[in-house]
Design an enzyme around this catalytic site. Structure first.
Site, short mmCIF file in Angstrom:
data_model
loop_
_atom_site.label_atom_id
_atom_site.label_comp_id
_atom_site.label_asym_id
_atom_site.label_seq_id
_atom_site.Cartn_x
_atom_site.Cartn_y
_atom_site.Cartn_z
N LYS A 133 38.75 43.78 44.75
CA LYS A 133 37.76 44.83 44.44
C LYS A 133 38.28 46.25 44.63
O LYS A 133 37.52 47.19 44.85
CB LYS A 133 36.45 44.64 45.23
CG LYS A 133 35.88 43.24 45.27
CD LYS A 133 35.99 42.46 43.99
CE LYS A 133 35.07 42.88 42.90
NZ LYS A 133 35.25 41.97 41.71
N HIS A 185 46.80 39.24 45.10
CA HIS A 185 45.92 39.72 46.18
C HIS A 185 46.53 39.37 47.54
O HIS A 185 45.89 39.57 48.57
CB HIS A 185 44.56 39.01 46.11
CG HIS A 185 43.62 39.49 45.05
ND1 HIS A 185 43.55 40.80 44.64
CD2 HIS A 185 42.68 38.83 44.32
CE1 HIS A 185 42.61 40.91 43.71
NE2 HIS A 185 42.08 39.73 43.50
N SER A 234 31.43 46.52 46.59
CA SER A 234 31.80 45.82 45.36
C SER A 234 31.92 44.31 45.63
O SER A 234 31.43 43.49 44.85
CB SER A 234 33.13 46.40 44.83
OG SER A 234 33.49 45.80 43.63
S1 PPS Z 1 39.00 41.69 41.55
O1 PPS Z 1 37.91 40.69 41.50
O2 PPS Z 1 39.57 41.76 42.87
O3 PPS Z 1 40.00 41.50 40.53
O4 PPS Z 1 38.23 43.09 41.29
P1 PPS Z 1 38.94 44.49 41.03
O5 PPS Z 1 39.35 44.57 39.62
O6 PPS Z 1 39.96 44.75 42.08
O7 PPS Z 1 37.76 45.51 41.33
C1 PPS Z 1 36.58 45.54 40.56
C2 PPS Z 1 36.01 46.95 40.76
O8 PPS Z 1 36.78 47.88 39.99
C3 PPS Z 1 35.92 48.56 39.08
N1 PPS Z 1 36.66 48.91 37.86
C4 PPS Z 1 36.79 50.17 37.43
N2 PPS Z 1 36.33 51.33 37.95
C5 PPS Z 1 36.61 52.46 37.25
N3 PPS Z 1 37.30 52.48 36.08
C6 PPS Z 1 37.78 51.33 35.54
N4 PPS Z 1 38.46 51.39 34.39
C7 PPS Z 1 37.52 50.11 36.23
N5 PPS Z 1 37.83 48.81 35.99
C8 PPS Z 1 37.29 48.10 37.01
C9 PPS Z 1 34.79 47.55 38.85
O9 PPS Z 1 33.68 48.15 38.28
C10 PPS Z 1 34.58 47.06 40.27
O10 PPS Z 1 33.99 48.05 41.11
P2 PPS Z 1 32.43 48.19 41.37
O11 PPS Z 1 32.32 49.21 42.47
O12 PPS Z 1 31.90 46.86 41.78
O13 PPS Z 1 31.85 48.68 40.08
#
Ligand code: PPS
Length: 314
Positions: free
Chosen positions: A72, A127, A157
């Site tokens: 996340k 991860h 998240s």
């Molecule tokens: S995972 O399951 O670990 O692979 O998730 P991860 O990709 O690390 O994190 C998901 C959060 O990243 C946000 N996200 C983004 N935020 C801004 N811009 C872009 N382009 C973007 N892509 C993914 C996603 O919305 C999740 O955060 P939250 O706070 O839940 O919205």
């Protein structure tokens, strides 16, 4: 916690899910997690064998690029940026192949045997904490990008994701999950141990640290910095394309990036993977007591860490 906010955000799920698809799925599982070196990993995607293999046998190549995150923290965002940088801004791959296939997780059951056959340069996600990462990484010249996000936002998240995804236990309550997160009693282990493990090996490998918050504040500057680290010389138009096509809006609409290909039984569509994509959402959810407890735990856990982060002091 701002209870109203949470109820509003979770309301859609609860109304639409009695009994939920997640409950149906959980009823088919005897164990949700496999414990490896003291850390819980979802059994649906990991087993002891693939985690052992990743640490001890996987052969890292000098031109591999690693996308390392605690869950996340911006994993799929970096998957998108790396894909687009490697195609010089061309969007075909990002729009035709799911992100988990473009920049696969090394430690998943599906990673084994699959990554070995890939041509160089390979883009690899993990991860894992540094002590569980491939041993061969530490004698290689592979490039590692560690994306780090304010752990308060990581927690929020992960809380919503844990309601949405079938292979993670549903939190009993916000506060119960909050306590568990601070203790590191969550999937993939402690956020604090994770960041400290990678900071601890920074002089031994070719690693850059990138914050989610900087990518939000200055997406172009961040992409340029990542290109420099990767020694990829993209022209202005290509950089524009990377920035535009890795934006929250574009990724949310791209079914190869937004996880909408994951079956409904696995991921509740009422809580999308691309949820808010902002910095500071934790302020909408933490109570005064939780703010203080998080702050005190953070200060204690991070007291010996040299690197400074924008969220160190509130
Ligand atoms: S995972 O399951 O670990 O692979 O998730 P991860 O990709 O690390 O994190 C998901 C959060 O990243 C946000 N996200 C983004 N935020 C801004 N811009 C872009 N382009 C973007 N892509 C993914 C996603 O919305 C999740 O955060 P939250 O706070 O839940 O919205």
């Amino acid at each position: 916690m701002e209870e109203t906010q949470e109820i509003l955000e979770l309301g859609a799920i609860q109304e639409s899910s009695t009994p939920s698809k997640k409950d149906d799925f959980l009823a088919t599982m005897s164990d949700l997690y496999v414990k490896f070196k003291g850390i819980d990993f979802p059994v649906i995607v990991h087993d002891n064998e693939c985690l052992e293999y990743t640490a001890n046998e996987f052969q890292v190549r000098d031109d591999d690029v690693f996308n390392v995150t605690y869950p996340k923290s911006g994993t799929i965002w970096m998957q998108e940026i790396l894909t687009l940088i490697h195609s010089n801004g061309d969007t075909e791959v990002a729009q035709s192949i799911p992100n988990w296939d473009r920049v696969p997780w090394i430690e998943q059951k599906t990673g084994r045997g699959h990554l070995e056959k890939r041509p160089s340069p390979r883009l690899i996600t993990t991860h894992l904490s540094a002590h569980l990462a491939p041993k061969s990484l530490f004698s290689s010249k592979a490039k590692v990008i560690y994306t780090v996000r304010n752990p308060r936002d990581v927690f929020v998240s992960l809380y919503f994701f844990s309601h949405s995804i079938s292979f993670i236990e549903t939190p009993k309550s916000f506060d119960d999950f909050f306590q568990k997160f601070l203790k590191g009693d969550v999937v993939y282990g402690s956020w604090f141990d994770h960041i400290k493990s990678w900071l601890g090996v920074k002089s031994k490998i070719n690693i850059m640290f990138q914050t989610f918050e900087d990518m939000k504040k200055d997406p172009r500057g961040s992409v340029v910095k990542i290109c420099q680290f990767l020694e990829k010389d993209l022209d202005e138009k290509a950089i524009d394309s990377v920035v535009q096509n890795s934006s929250f809006k574009t990724m949310k609409e791209n079914k190869m990036s937004n996880w909408s290909l994951v079956p409904e039984q696995m991921l509740n569509p009422n809580i999308p993977f691309m949820r808010k994509g902002v910095s500071g959402d934790w302020r909408n959810h933490f109570s005064k007591e939780q703010i203080e407890l998080f702050d005190a735990t953070y200060k204690e856990q991070m007291k010996d860490v040299d690197m400074k982060f924008s969220w160190d002091s509130l």
